[in-house]
Structures are given as C-alpha cells and as structure tokens.
Motif scaffolding. Sequence first.
Motif, mmCIF file in Angstrom:
data_model
loop_
_atom_site.group_PDB
_atom_site.id
_atom_site.type_symbol
_atom_site.label_atom_id
_atom_site.label_comp_id
_atom_site.label_asym_id
_atom_site.label_seq_id
_atom_site.Cartn_x
_atom_site.Cartn_y
_atom_site.Cartn_z
ATOM 1 N N SER A 80 1.061 -1.261 -0.602
ATOM 2 C CA SER A 80 0.081 -0.508 0.241
ATOM 3 C C SER A 80 1.421 1.223 0.277
ATOM 4 C CB SER A 80 -1.127 0.136 1.164
ATOM 5 O OG SER A 80 -1.399 1.357 1.836
ATOM 6 N N LYS A 183 -5.876 3.433 9.690
ATOM 7 C CA LYS A 183 -6.292 2.956 8.799
ATOM 8 C C LYS A 183 -6.808 3.644 7.314
ATOM 9 C CE LYS A 183 -10.329 3.892 12.212
ATOM 10 N NZ LYS A 183 -11.176 4.263 13.387
ATOM 11 N N GLY A 186 -5.465 0.737 4.952
ATOM 12 C CA GLY A 186 -6.637 0.113 4.632
ATOM 13 C C GLY A 186 -6.097 -0.633 6.280
ATOM 14 N N THR A 188 -5.076 -3.104 7.946
ATOM 15 C CA THR A 188 -4.915 -4.247 8.263
ATOM 16 C C THR A 188 -4.350 -4.701 9.548
ATOM 17 O OG1 THR A 188 -3.698 -4.150 5.933
ATOM 18 C CG2 THR A 188 -2.971 -6.199 6.919
#
Length: 338
Positions: A80, A183, A186, A188
Amino acid sequence: MTAVRDTDQLLRKLDPGQACARSSLDEQEARLQQILRTSRPAPHRPRGPHWSGTRKWGVVAVGTAVVAAAAVVGPQLFRSTAQPAYAVTPPSLALRHPSGSAQDRLDALAEKVAELPDESATGTQRFVQDSWSLSTRIDGEQVTSAVVPERRVTVKKPDGSKTWRVRSQKPQFQNEQQRKRWKDAGATGERTVSYSGSSGPADSSDPRTHRPPTDTEGMERWLRTGYHGSGPGELFDSIAERSVDTAFTPKERSALLRVLAHTRGVAYRGAVEDRAGRSGLAFSVNSRYGGLPKTQTLVFGPGDGKLRSYDEQLTKDAGALNVRVPAVTLYITYLEEG
C-alpha cells in the motif's frame, strides 16, 4: 530453524556490511516467502552461517507457518502506498541502570529457585505466548502501520509431538495519529486471522529433545546445542527459543540462571514491568547477533525465576530497516507453561 533464527539471518542481509546485502529485493522477498511457507519439523535444526525473533518465533520451534520472521523491509515491498515512512513499533521496556552486578542478582535468584518444590506437569503440556516482530504479516501482508501482536497456543504431548494455533490480536497504537494512519493504510489486522499446525514425535537422538540438565555446565551445553557461535547473544536467543515449549523444573531454572550469571557482558537492568503488567527482573546484553547492533533483554519472575519476556531492540544502526533507532524489533511475552 525457528522464526527467531529466521529473523537473525534476514537481519544480516539488511546489514550493509554483509555480502548477502547485495542480493536484489526480488531475491530477498523470495527468500522471505520461502521462510514463511516452509514446513519446519521439531526439533530445530542447527543455525546456518549465521537469525533474530522473532525474528519472531526464533524463538519457536516449528511449523507449517512461521509465527514471525524478520523481513526485508523497504518501501519497495509495501503493498500500500499509504504505509508510513517509518514502521510503527512498540514502546520499549522501562529499563534502568541500578546498582549491583548481574552475577550477584542471578546467583541469588538461582539459589532461591533451587529450593522451590517441583510442581511441573508430567503429561500433556500447554504453552501460551503473545509476540510481535517487525516482520509480522497478516493475511500475507506486511504490517508497518500498527503493532499487531499474535497469540500462540502450543500443546505438547509426552512423546514431543505438538499442535499449535496462532491468532492475531487487536492492533495497538501509541496515539490517535498512528491509528488514523493505520486506517488510511487499509486497516490491515482489523480482522482476526488464525492458522494452526502440528509436528510429529521428537527425535530422541537429538539432545535438545531431552530434559534440560540440572548442572551449570550441562545446561550451557544444552542451550548452545545447534548454535555455531558462543557469544552472549546466541545464549539469550536460545533461552528465549527453548522457553517457548519447555517447562523447566526449579532445579533446571536454577542451572539456567547460573549459566547467565557467569556469562560475559550481561547487565542487570533492575525491576521492570513486562507487557502483561507483571513485575520482573531484567537482564540485558548488547550484541551484533543477527548482524545489526542490538540489546537483547530477558525478564525473569522475582520469586520463581520463570522467564516472563524477551525483547530485542536495535540501538545504533537500522541497516535497511525502515525504523527509527532505538526501536523494538521483536518481543515475546510468556503467559503460560506446563
């Protein structure tokens, strides 16, 4: 080879002074995936040329999946683009510099422990640890925007065979800004992930599968079996690793503490509170075990001498790791044994 050891070997790859650092990122990532996927039967096999925990379960015997292994961490590997520039790491233990030598403290604790009654279990045993390492992956994704610990429960039968289950725990943050970045990246680790594995009976020809000796010289040989080096860093790593699925009797713990008492470079760091909120006595050593300069810390119960936690912290040079030093790169909290 365990996860604590896997990490050490990978940390060496990240050390600019090591020849293996010349490997391409693709090769390093492929090596990491091999470690994460390879089945590891118990007992541990000897270390290679030279891991660190966890590292995450460098400290752990085995499995179809490694609880954690040190990763080659770099922006190129992030899935990401929202990942932080520097990985989120746990707060350090509040270590001190008290008066008194490590040898005197450890010898006194060993003497106390040797007099305790033997209440160790003789049948099937259960071990529980919480752990985290810089290389922790959730659903196969590197997590650098939060600290996502894992809980490992191992059941060990008298013949040495084991089953284990690992579950991710709630993400941890030191402030709301970290939570927001997580957040944005993503989130995770928001969903609980688990996996399990098993291993067959222990190999009786391997001395590491035998009961630990109760004399100091025998205990040191037992702890160092499978390690190529003889430094204090290897010894700390071995104690952390063997404690994952070994319930030491009081006399065995006493011998282990005496080995530490007569190991060069060990410093007493005072009374601390571990990550489970328990008080303990901390002992540290500075080493380059794994390739990068770090402090390894063992925390023992002040009354029973049981290992309560193990931490590794980079102190001077992060190599190619995306952390600000000093930075905790691995911890294991021993919650239940026997």
